[in-house]
Design an enzyme around this catalytic site. Structure first.
Site, short mmCIF file in Angstrom:
data_model
loop_
_atom_site.label_atom_id
_atom_site.label_comp_id
_atom_site.label_asym_id
_atom_site.label_seq_id
_atom_site.Cartn_x
_atom_site.Cartn_y
_atom_site.Cartn_z
N ARG A 163 11.05 -1.46 11.11
CA ARG A 163 9.99 -1.05 12.03
C ARG A 163 9.88 -2.04 13.18
NH1 ARG A 163 4.74 0.06 8.34
NH2 ARG A 163 3.80 -1.11 10.05
N ARG B 89 -10.03 0.50 8.51
CA ARG B 89 -9.60 -0.86 8.80
C ARG B 89 -10.68 -1.64 9.53
NH1 ARG B 89 -3.70 0.35 8.61
NH2 ARG B 89 -2.56 -1.59 8.73
N LYS C 33 0.83 -1.22 0.00
CA LYS C 33 0.00 0.00 0.00
C LYS C 33 0.86 1.27 0.00
CE LYS C 33 -2.15 -1.16 3.85
NZ LYS C 33 -1.44 -2.44 4.10
N ARG D 220 11.18 -5.45 5.09
CA ARG D 220 10.96 -4.01 4.84
C ARG D 220 11.97 -3.17 5.64
NH1 ARG D 220 5.02 -1.95 5.30
NH2 ARG D 220 5.03 -3.25 7.18
N ARG E 289 -0.63 -9.27 13.05
CA ARG E 289 -1.29 -8.23 12.25
C ARG E 289 -2.08 -8.83 11.09
NH1 ARG E 289 3.91 -5.22 11.10
NH2 ARG E 289 2.75 -4.09 9.52
P1 ADP Z 1 2.09 -1.92 3.18
O1 ADP Z 1 2.07 -0.41 3.22
O2 ADP Z 1 0.89 -2.49 2.48
O3 ADP Z 1 2.29 -2.54 4.53
P2 ADP Z 1 4.69 -1.61 1.81
O4 ADP Z 1 4.38 -0.75 0.63
O5 ADP Z 1 5.40 -0.99 2.94
O6 ADP Z 1 3.33 -2.36 2.31
O7 ADP Z 1 5.49 -2.89 1.28
C1 ADP Z 1 5.94 -3.90 2.18
C2 ADP Z 1 7.33 -4.36 1.75
O8 ADP Z 1 7.24 -5.12 0.52
C3 ADP Z 1 8.30 -3.23 1.47
O9 ADP Z 1 9.59 -3.62 1.90
C4 ADP Z 1 8.25 -3.05 -0.06
O10 ADP Z 1 9.49 -2.57 -0.57
C5 ADP Z 1 7.96 -4.47 -0.54
N1 ADP Z 1 7.06 -4.51 -1.71
C6 ADP Z 1 6.02 -3.70 -1.99
N2 ADP Z 1 5.41 -4.06 -3.14
C7 ADP Z 1 6.09 -5.14 -3.61
C8 ADP Z 1 5.97 -5.98 -4.78
N3 ADP Z 1 5.00 -5.76 -5.69
N4 ADP Z 1 6.84 -6.99 -4.92
C9 ADP Z 1 7.82 -7.21 -4.00
N5 ADP Z 1 8.00 -6.47 -2.88
C10 ADP Z 1 7.15 -5.43 -2.69
P1 ADP Z 2 0.77 -2.01 7.47
O1 ADP Z 2 0.32 -1.40 6.20
O2 ADP Z 2 2.07 -2.72 7.35
O3 ADP Z 2 -0.27 -2.82 8.15
P2 ADP Z 2 0.45 0.58 8.85
O4 ADP Z 2 1.59 1.50 8.87
O5 ADP Z 2 -0.70 0.89 7.96
O6 ADP Z 2 1.07 -0.86 8.55
O7 ADP Z 2 -0.12 0.40 10.33
C1 ADP Z 2 0.73 0.11 11.42
C2 ADP Z 2 -0.09 -0.02 12.68
O8 ADP Z 2 -0.75 1.23 12.96
C3 ADP Z 2 -1.23 -1.04 12.63
O9 ADP Z 2 -0.79 -2.35 12.93
C4 ADP Z 2 -2.18 -0.48 13.70
O10 ADP Z 2 -1.71 -0.79 15.01
C5 ADP Z 2 -2.03 1.03 13.52
N1 ADP Z 2 -3.05 1.54 12.57
C6 ADP Z 2 -2.81 2.12 11.37
N2 ADP Z 2 -3.96 2.48 10.78
C7 ADP Z 2 -4.97 2.12 11.62
C8 ADP Z 2 -6.39 2.20 11.57
N3 ADP Z 2 -7.04 2.72 10.50
N4 ADP Z 2 -7.09 1.73 12.63
C9 ADP Z 2 -6.46 1.21 13.71
N5 ADP Z 2 -5.14 1.08 13.81
C10 ADP Z 2 -4.38 1.53 12.78
#
Ligand code: ADP
Ligand code: ADP
Ligand code: ZN
Length: 215
Positions: free
Chosen positions: A160, A88, A13, A127, A171
């Site tokens: 992180r 979420r 995302k 990541r 998660r």
């Molecule tokens: P999210 O915000 O959904 O948690 P991220 O954009 O932070 O996900 O991506 C999670 C990890 O996977 C990061 O280290 C990113 O560089 C990697 N990543 C994102 N998209 C892809 C993809 N299409 N293929 C391989 N790795 C990816």
């Molecule tokens: P990822 O895309 O890898 O799940 P985020 O950075 O979006 O990670 O979220 C990290 C953490 O922040 C989540 O595990 C949760 O604890 C909190 N969080 C983020 N967005 C929300 C939301 N909309 N509602 C509740 N908790 C949230």
């Protein structure tokens, strides 16, 4: 354009948000990023949010919903926005709908990034995030040119705290229980766009931009 990025932790995302906001000139609103900057600054909200985030749990709706409502009222959201990681829960989605209604707005679409559970752990655990500019990398799938150093600003790359295998597993199950029902919620509203998130990063970007342009 008013849109949401939906998908499990590690789906990509944040990575895709960067392309979308550049392409469509809209603000990127990531609730995760907002919580992390509050933690860094030591605010009351940050202290509360940290307790949940460290355990892989969702921050309570009461704290999250007000935050987003305030953000959407800011001037830069007038012509659209990209929400990343919000809503979420069904309660958050209902609150968003009410808030937009009261501003005479509605969502154009919801981008659902689909990635199987097996791939998510490796993505999240590998990541790395720049401590200075927030740029995201992956040790294997999107490495920086110099290990541990940000290509953009030279900052140090960190993992992180919630990107350990144990917390990521938690998660993912929280996502399946509380967030996955939103796929049906938005499918029923006829505004979901499903994107195959297992392809390489730039192919996923191309697919998303093409879908958004063709709407
Ligand atoms: P999210 O915000 O959904 O948690 P991220 O954009 O932070 O996900 O991506 C999670 C990890 O996977 C990061 O280290 C990113 O560089 C990697 N990543 C994102 N998209 C892809 C993809 N299409 N293929 C391989 N790795 C990816
Ligand atoms: P990822 O895309 O890898 O799940 P985020 O950075 O979006 O990670 O979220 C990290 C953490 O922040 C989540 O595990 C949760 O604890 C909190 N969080 C983020 N967005 C929300 C939301 N909309 N509602 C509740 N908790 C949230
Ligand atoms: Zn950087």
């Amino acid at each position: 354009m008013r849109t949401i990025l939906l998908g499990p932790p590690g789906a990509g995302k944040g990575t895709q948000a960067e392309t979308i906001v550049n392409e469509f000139s809209i603000p990127h609103i990531s609730t995760g990023d907002i919580f992390r900057s509050n933690i860094k600054e030591g605010t009351t909200l940050g202290k509360k949010a940290k307790e949940y985030m460290d355990q892989g749990l969702l921050v309570p709706d009461e704290l999250t919903i007000e935050l987003v409502k305030d953000r959407l009222l800011q001037d830069d959201c007038k012509n659209g926005f990209l929400l990343d990681g919000f809503p979420r829960t069904i309660a958050q989605a209902d609150a968003l709908e009410d808030a937009l209604k009261s501003m005479n707005q509605s969502l154009d679409c919801v981008i659902n990034i689909v990635v199987s559970a097996e791939l998510l752990i490796e993505r999240a655990v590998g990541r790395r995030v720049c401590k200075d500019c927030g740029q995201t990398y992956h040790v294997k799938f999107n490495p920086s040119s110099k290990e541990g150093i940000c290509d953009k600003c030279g900052g140090e790359l960190l993992q992180r705290k919630d990107d350990t295998e144990e917390t990521v597993s938690k998660r993912i199950s929280v996502y399946q229980e509380q967030t996955e029902p939103l796929i049906e919620y938005y499918t029923n509203k006829g505004i979901i766009i499903n994107i195959d998130g297992e392809k390489p990063i730039d192919e996923v970007s191309r697919d998303i931009v093409a879908s958004l342009r063709s709407r």
